[in-house]
Motif scaffolding. Structure first.
Motif, PDB file in Angstrom:
ATOM      1  N   LEU A 148       0.817  -1.165  -0.029  1.00  0.00           N
ATOM      2  CA  LEU A 148       0.163  -0.136  -0.110  1.00  0.00           C
ATOM      3  C   LEU A 148       0.929   1.144   0.028  1.00  0.00           C
ATOM      4  N   GLU A 149       1.967   1.230   0.624  1.00  0.00           N
ATOM      5  CA  GLU A 149       2.778   2.215   0.634  1.00  0.00           C
ATOM      6  C   GLU A 149       3.311   2.735  -0.781  1.00  0.00           C
ATOM      7  N   ILE A 192      -0.075   4.683  -2.034  1.00  0.00           N
ATOM      8  CA  ILE A 192      -0.851   5.620  -1.550  1.00  0.00           C
ATOM      9  C   ILE A 192       0.174   6.884  -1.185  1.00  0.00           C
ATOM     10  N   ASN A 223      -1.398  10.365   3.227  1.00  0.00           N
ATOM     11  CA  ASN A 223      -2.422   9.627   3.401  1.00  0.00           C
ATOM     12  C   ASN A 223      -1.983   8.330   3.962  1.00  0.00           C
ATOM     13  N   PHE A 224      -0.870   7.861   3.504  1.00  0.00           N
ATOM     14  CA  PHE A 224      -0.583   6.336   4.153  1.00  0.00           C
ATOM     15  C   PHE A 224      -0.320   6.503   5.775  1.00  0.00           C
ATOM     16  N   ASN A 258     -13.239   5.025   1.510  1.00  0.00           N
ATOM     17  CA  ASN A 258     -12.210   5.629   0.653  1.00  0.00           C
ATOM     18  C   ASN A 258     -11.109   4.550   0.490  1.00  0.00           C
ATOM     19  N   TYR A 259     -10.826   3.515   1.233  1.00  0.00           N
ATOM     20  CA  TYR A 259      -9.695   2.952   0.772  1.00  0.00           C
ATOM     21  C   TYR A 259      -9.947   1.184   1.055  1.00  0.00           C
ATOM     22  N   LEU A 303      -8.728  -0.804  -2.001  1.00  0.00           N
ATOM     23  CA  LEU A 303      -7.522  -0.553  -2.074  1.00  0.00           C
ATOM     24  C   LEU A 303      -6.682  -1.920  -1.189  1.00  0.00           C
ATOM     25  N   GLU A 335      -5.540  15.826  -1.749  1.00  0.00           N
ATOM     26  CA  GLU A 335      -5.298  14.890  -0.881  1.00  0.00           C
ATOM     27  C   GLU A 335      -5.454  15.275   0.577  1.00  0.00           C
ATOM     28  N   ASN A 363      -6.749   8.967 -10.374  1.00  0.00           N
ATOM     29  CA  ASN A 363      -5.905   7.973  -9.771  1.00  0.00           C
ATOM     30  C   ASN A 363      -4.846   7.423 -10.440  1.00  0.00           C
TER      31      ASN A 363
END
Ligand code: ATP
Length: 461
Positions: free
Chosen positions: A21-22, A25, A29-30, A63-64, A67, A111, A307
């Protein structure tokens, strides 16, 4: 409370997912939204993840979720589902505080999160992605879009309240947030409160418990714009309805704008007090209908652009022509493909998309067979199934046959030779030629695309 078991093999799957994910994102946000998540447990292909509070949970879900699910599925090499649990000790706090991510410096970039105004502690931050500029207006939502813009341009003057209703995942919350952003863009000092009806109720209960109802009332009644999402939640909840009724009156009398979303038309909402129902009808009621194929494609392209996902036209068409009408689901598929492509470092192609989404799309298509496709296509063009199987070369017939062949490839898992054999024993190279030809034509001919979409809808019906 579920505690994280460090020796659980799924714990390292979560760790792997976090590092995946890092990569996708943005850093801010991460650290705001992913790092606070903890592995809790794993059961029946479901990853249970614990999060600091209810607000955090809702934010992630909005939102996530997709993902995170994709990153986990890639790390585990199988499809997993995800559930967020609120960590117990934080759940007991009377009013959840905004997590660090909600503290911005007031500048609203794509963001950052717009912080609720002073006095709006009960409100949720606006979703930074839900602006008018990120909303695609098209068949189904044009009227609601225009109504929302009118309200945002002239709060409390044009339509009050604005009541937007429509099916799940069709953009109601997006428009509600967009109203808030637009008003704040024009007047940053405006006190805009966005809140779900569910949150309104939970907070009311908390304030009752703490014996601080005056504070609750003062907070909601001192805003300039009240945006309440999913009002259907208060049906059957008498005390919440009474409280909301008084909030509504106080704001309305003070010429403050109220905008509400619902999955139902006011008259169709069961167990709703008559006096509230009639107030919902005082202003303008705008509905949102499911999007048509072109609007779905335009939305997907917009989301892909936002995106930074490279989405080829044939894949956009493939996703849009799936029978899902829920835009959230459509977007979920796109994000999933984007995550997969970026995590595996491969481009998005039609083959990759079909493979990757087969579990999601398969259920809806499992009853589709070649005979059904032949029959529906023949009916659509006023032909006989025998014509499609024949060798006749009449122009209209050839195209109908090629469309049927393309649909067989698109809607079933049958191989080229299998399909050929059911079309009067045609060679697999003929099937491949036809499928490729239709695919090329569709990319250039939107009329053909919508014809195929209509036949497909008839097959899937
Ligand atoms: N016309 C549109 N243009 C761009 N994005 C859209 C559009 N309509 C919906 N979306 C997107 O689809 C997703 C779902 O939209 P939203 O949450 O607003 O739906 P909803 O109608 O409020 O659903 P629910 O009934 O579940 O609350 C969001 O990511 C939103 O940005």
């Amino acid at each position: 409370m579920l505690s994280a078991k460090l020796n659980d093999p799924m714990h390292s799957t979560w760790t792997q997912a976090v590092s995946n994910l890092e990569k996708v994102i943005p850093p801010q946000n991460f650290s705001n939204w992913i790092l606070p998540i903890q592995f809790a447990a794993f059961r029946d292909d479901t990853m249970l993840l614990s999060v600091p509070n209810q607000f955090f949970k809702e934010w992630l879900e909005d939102n996530y979720l997709e993902l995170i699910r994709s990153a986990l599925s890639v790390a585990a090499d199988k499809n997993l589902t995800v559930e967020f649990l609120v960590r117990e000790e934080e759940e007991l706090q009377p009013v959840p505080e905004l997590p660090a991510a909600a503290e911005s410096n007031g500048t609203d970039t794509a963001e950052t999160v717009r912080v609720p105004p002073a006095g709006g502690k009960n409100c949720s931050p606006l979703n930074p992605r839900y602006t008018f500029s990120q909303f695609v207006s098209g068949a189904g939502n044009q009227f609601a879009h225009a109504a929302a813009l009118a309200v945002a341009n002239n709060p409390a003057i044009t339509y009050n309240p604005l009541f937007i209703y429509g099916g799940v995942g069709l953009g109601k919350s997006h428009l509600l947030n967009a109203i808030g952003h637009h008003i704040l863009d024009k007047d940053p000092s405006a006190r805009v409160c966005y809140c779900s009806a569910e949150k309104f109720m939970h907070e009311m209960v908390n304030y009752i418990r703490l014996n601080k109802m005056d504070e609750f009332r003062a907070r909601y009644r001192s805003v300039d714009v009240l945006l309440i999402d999913d009002i259907q939640f208060i049906t059957g909840k008498e005390r919440t309805q009474v409280e909301f009724f008084h909030t509504f009156n106080a704001l309305y009398e003070n010429h403050k704008q109220i905008a509400i979303t619902s999955d139902k038309f006011p008259r169709e909402m069961p167990n709703l007090e008559e006096r509230l129902r009639s107030r919902f009808e005082w202003g303008l009621i705008a509905d949102i209908q499911p999007p048509d194929l072109e609007t779905k494609i335009a939305i997907l392209k917009k989301k892909a652009e936002l995106n930074a996902i490279r989405l080829p036209d044939d894949v956009a068409y493939f996703l849009a022509s799936s029978d899902t009408r829920n835009i959230r689901e459509l977007e979920g598929m796109l994000i999933r493909l984007g995550a997969y492509s970026s995590l595996q470092d491969i481009p998005i192609t039609l083959t990759m998309a079909k493979q990757n989404l087969k579990d999601i799309l398969v259920d809806k298509r499992k009853d589709i067979n070649i005979e059904l496709i032949q029959k529906t296509t023949a009916d659509y063009f006023g032909l006989k199934v025998a014509d499609l199987k024949s060798e006749k070369r009449l122009k209209a017939l050839v195209q109908a046959r090629q469309i049927a062949l393309w649909l067989c490839r698109d809607l079933t898992t049958a191989s080229y030779p299998d399909i050929g054999s059911k079309f009067g024993g045609k060679d697999h190279s003929t099937v491949i030629y036809s499928v490729n030809k239709i695919e090329r034509q569709m990319a250039e001919d939107s009329y053909l695309m919508s014809t195929i979409e209509e036949i497909k809808s008839a097959i899937l019906r």
